[in-house]
Design a protein around this motif. Structure first.
Motif, mmCIF file in Angstrom:
data_model
loop_
_atom_site.group_PDB
_atom_site.id
_atom_site.type_symbol
_atom_site.label_atom_id
_atom_site.label_comp_id
_atom_site.label_asym_id
_atom_site.label_seq_id
_atom_site.Cartn_x
_atom_site.Cartn_y
_atom_site.Cartn_z
ATOM 1 N N ARG A 327 0.844 -1.190 0.000
ATOM 2 C CA ARG A 327 0.000 0.000 0.000
ATOM 3 C C ARG A 327 0.882 1.243 0.000
ATOM 4 O O ARG A 327 2.038 1.195 0.419
ATOM 5 N N GLN A 328 0.297 2.343 -0.467
ATOM 6 C CA GLN A 328 0.989 3.624 -0.477
ATOM 7 C C GLN A 328 0.141 4.665 0.240
ATOM 8 O O GLN A 328 -1.074 4.526 0.350
ATOM 9 N N THR A 329 0.818 5.699 0.710
ATOM 10 C CA THR A 329 0.114 6.771 1.398
ATOM 11 C C THR A 329 -0.641 7.626 0.393
ATOM 12 O O THR A 329 -0.395 7.577 -0.821
ATOM 13 N N GLU A 331 -0.357 10.758 0.067
ATOM 14 C CA GLU A 331 0.591 11.708 -0.524
ATOM 15 C C GLU A 331 1.294 11.103 -1.732
ATOM 16 O O GLU A 331 1.492 11.767 -2.756
ATOM 17 N N GLN A 332 1.658 9.835 -1.659
ATOM 18 C CA GLN A 332 2.318 9.182 -2.776
ATOM 19 C C GLN A 332 1.369 8.943 -3.944
ATOM 20 O O GLN A 332 1.777 8.978 -5.108
ATOM 21 N N LYS A 350 -4.615 2.341 -1.080
ATOM 22 C CA LYS A 350 -4.336 3.507 -0.234
ATOM 23 C C LYS A 350 -4.193 3.071 1.214
ATOM 24 O O LYS A 350 -4.975 2.267 1.718
ATOM 25 N N GLU A 351 -3.196 3.600 1.870
ATOM 26 C CA GLU A 351 -2.992 3.359 3.298
ATOM 27 C C GLU A 351 -3.393 4.617 4.055
ATOM 28 O O GLU A 351 -2.664 5.612 4.051
ATOM 29 N N GLN A 352 -4.568 4.594 4.648
ATOM 30 C CA GLN A 352 -5.078 5.754 5.389
ATOM 31 C C GLN A 352 -5.715 5.242 6.664
ATOM 32 O O GLN A 352 -6.806 4.689 6.648
ATOM 33 N N ASP A 690 -2.854 13.783 5.332
ATOM 34 C CA ASP A 690 -2.405 12.576 4.633
ATOM 35 C C ASP A 690 -1.942 12.886 3.214
ATOM 36 O O ASP A 690 -1.086 12.178 2.676
#
Length: 730
Positions: A327-329, A331-332, A350-352, A690
């Protein structure tokens, strides 16, 4: 086992309304009004089933087969038949006799079991940092364990529990007309309790009365005395003593200390060992506080408790670990696209995570913390899905998003019935039934502070919204309907964003329907909006792929008639299966199993095109779906516009107050009050944090928010605002 509970209340209409209100509603409309029932044919939608991907065994074994045949019961309706005795005296003392017959399990030797637990024994033996082996005598540690345990809980007193149950039963009968509980849902919980494993009950706490109503309901259904964790700072020492004897649990202050504190380690070990059954009369203080507000009310109210399907936590842990991927943030994922640095959306999730980081959570390993966070997503999704939609939510949605300038009551009758049917068709439940005219009368009476009824010569009524801050309350009520149409709303806003750069926003519907949209373009816009929306709103399960959700959104738009497939010259028909190479690769794959080998499936989508349907009902329905997400998206857009005015650095609470005041001032100027909500302000700040727009940095006074250097320029702030506004349909 785990299950979700939710208490919902709805006020009943007064038996003798005022004379003016009677005159307004006494006129007929010359049309046949049918009754509204929460059934599709003969069946009622079952809501709140557990995840079939993560807990397939629980999904199958803990489901009551005859749930559709079971109705509702009132848990506060106690009669002679609910006791073992009969006679005229029993009918007068049935409440007292019922409380005496409630099963209260004997108190086990909890202190000794906690001292013998693995976590506490490791501290006593010094096998972990901060234990007795680092300078503390074992006897002193045992005394400290006893002190902490005495602060947490006390042995429940059966006499006090029965006395309190009797008094509570009388109080609830004075306050409520009934407390409805679905028998089939209760059967599933009882079946899970009979398995012998500890039963953990998670409540969404919709009202202040839930803390006292839900434990009473579970006690009355034979689940015994439950315990609920309670914040010791919320009540006085005398009240803490009483609640502990009634079964309350109070977390010690040391449980939230830093990880390097020996007291914090010991308190967390005791808390972990003391976690068994949770829940009892911790809502007594909330009831006493809210009693004065309800005591002067001449109307009795109804309550309804929803129970989602239980599932095995052990089964979930085994299955959930196999579904983890990269997963990515936020922002990425989104920041390069917002700034125009790239156009391709990364093929990742998404990592939230907005789960509060507390002391007990920090004590877990990183892998276990991730497991807890993703379990909370499943719990939240099931709790929202099991909640019934009330008539006030439907009425607020129709008035706020379809008829802000006013609507005739005769027209509302048909649209209310239509929207109720659409809710049932999508597998959600409604919490009302009865004659259509009575339901509308009741709903408008509850919303009388926000609407005005004007009588016209033809005998009809004109319903008009009262302009002002009261529209914010209507927006909160309408948010209960958003999970029902969330997929369609996301798809409609994504289509709006795709067409924003091609046709004028105010262009005719026929012009927008001419343009073709490829499936890949729709996927990209849906993904962008998915990543922008908060996780607690989207309710996307961790085991569900984003591309699976994109296809679900696209299917929903096609099913509701908003999109139609358009075959381009030379392309293979979407329904032509004769040329598909069935022998080369399988067409069935596990849900969410998207690997590099699946890229061919998405390449085939390049030749699939869609356009907006030209049916007469489509423009209004499309606009209605877009407006469901407009309060949140408008709040995000205004938060982007506020970046150059906000005073940063500031604390999170301070900047939230700044943004909320800006939303209120903008609402007064533009008359758009539905987005002037402090919850939307908090959601916008968390999303911007985020996204990398805001940065949280430590300081001697605590964490403070700073504006990111990337978004310090006015140009990038405008790019962010334009990115958000492309999804808003004016």
């Amino acid at each position: 086992m785990a299950t979700m509970l939710e208490g919902r209340r709805q006020t009943q209409p007064r038996s003798s309304p005022s004379g003016r209100e009677t005159s307004l509603w006494s006129s007929g409309f010359g049309m046949k009004l049918e009754a509204v029932t929460p059934f599709l044919g003969k069946y009622r939608p079952f809501v709140g089933r557990c995840c079939q991907t993560c807990t397939p065994k629980s999904w199958e074994s803990l489901f009551h087969r005859s749930i559709t045949d079971l109705g509702f019961c009132s848990v506060i309706l106690v009669k002679e038949e609910n006791t073992r005795f009969r006679g005229w005296l029993v009918r007068r003392l049935c409440y007292f006799l019922w409380s005496l017959e409630q099963h209260i399990p004997p108190c086990q030797d909890a202190p000794q079991k906690i001292v013998e637990s693995i976590g506490v024994q490791n501290l006593l033996s010094g096998r972990v940092p901060g234990g007795a082996g680092e300078g503390q005598a074992p006897d002193l540690v045992k005394k400290e364990v006893q002190r902490i345990l005495g602060h947490i809980q006390a042995s429940p007193r059966p006499f006090l529990v029965r006395l309190f149950s009797w008094a509570l039963l009388r109080f609830l009968n004075c306050l409520f007309l009934n407390v409805q509980l679905h028998k089939g849902q209760m059967k599933m919980v009882q079946k899970a309790a009979q398995a012998g494993s500890p039963l953990v009950l998670l409540s969404t706490h919709k009202t202040l009365l839930d803390g006292i109503l839900l434990p009473f309901m579970l006690l009355s259904q034979g689940l015994g005395v439950l315990r609920v964790a309670w914040d010791s700072r919320a009540c006085s020492p005398a009240l803490r003593i009483l609640l502990r004897k009634l079964g309350g649990l109070f977390l010690p202050p040391e449980a939230n200390l830093s990880l390097d504190s020996s007291e914090g380690l010991l308190a967390r070990a005791v808390v972990q060992a003391a976690s068994a059954p949770l829940g009892l009369w911790t809502g007594a203080l909330a009831v006493l506080r809210s009693l004065w507000s309800h005591w002067g009310c001449s109307r009795r109210i109804c309550s309804r408790v929803h129970l989602a399907q239980p599932f095995s936590l052990q089964e979930y842990i085994v299955s959930a670990r196999s579904c983890w991927g990269g997963r990515q943030t936020l922002e990425q994922l989104l920041q390069p696209i917002v700034l125009g640095q790239c156009t391709a959306v990364p093929d990742t999730e998404k990592e939230q995570e907005w789960t509060p980081i507390t002391g007990p959570l920090l004590a877990l390993k990183e892998e276990d913390q991730l497991l807890v966070r993703r379990l909370s997503c499943h719990v939240l999704s099931a709790s929202v899905g099991s909640a019934a939609v009330m008539s006030t939510a439907i009425m607020a949605t129709l008035l706020l998003f379809k008829h802000q300038k006013g609507v005739f009551l005769s027209q509302l009758l048909g649209e209310f019935s239509w929207l109720t049917e659409e809710i049932l068709l999508r597998g959600f439940d409604v919490g009302f039934s009865g004659q259509l005219r009575s339901l509308l009368k009741h709903s408008l009476s509850l919303l009388r502070a926000h609407v005005a009824l004007l009588r016209i010569r033809q005998g009809d009524l004109l319903v008009v919204l009262r302009p002002g801050p009261g529209l914010t309350q209507l927006a909160r009520l309408s948010a209960e309907l958003l999970p029902v149409f969330l997929s369609e709303a996301v798809g409609a806003c994504a289509v709006r964003g795709l067409l924003a750069g091609r046709v004028p926003p105010q262009g005719p519907w026929e012009l927008q329907g001419i343009l073709l949209m490829s499936q890949n373009e729709l996927y990209r816009q849906i993904l962008l909006l998915m990543h922008l929306l908060p996780q607690d709103l989207l309710l996307l399960k961790p085991c569900q792929s984003s591309y699976c959700y994109c296809q679900e959104v696209l299917d929903r738009l096609i099913q509701c008639g908003l999109l139609v497939a358009e075959e381009t010259p030379g392309s293979r028909s979407a329904c032509d299966t004769g040329r598909q190479r069935l022998s080369r690769k399988l067409l069935w794959k596990p849900s969410g199993d998207f690997t590099d080998s699946d890229s061919d499936d998405f390449e085939e989508a390049e030749g699939r095109y869609f356009r907006l349907s030209q049916q007469s009902h489509c423009p209004d329905f499309f606009l209605f779906l877009c407006r469901l997400l407009s309060p949140l998206l408008k709040a995000f857009a205004q938060a982007a516009a506020f970046l150059h005015q906000g005073q940063l650095p500031d604390t999170e609470s301070g900047y939230t107050e700044q943004l909320f005041q800006f939303l209120q001032a903008t609402a007064q100027e533009e008359g758009i009050f539905e987005c002037a909500d402090p919850k939307l302000a908090i959601s916008a700040i968390w999303t911007f944090r985020d996204l990398g727009v805001l940065q949280q940095m430590p300081s001697p006074a605590g964490p403070r928010l700073h504006l990111s250097p990337t978004f310090a320029s006015r140009e990038n702030q405008q790019k962010l605002e334009q990115f958000i506004r492309q999804f808003i349909c004016s």
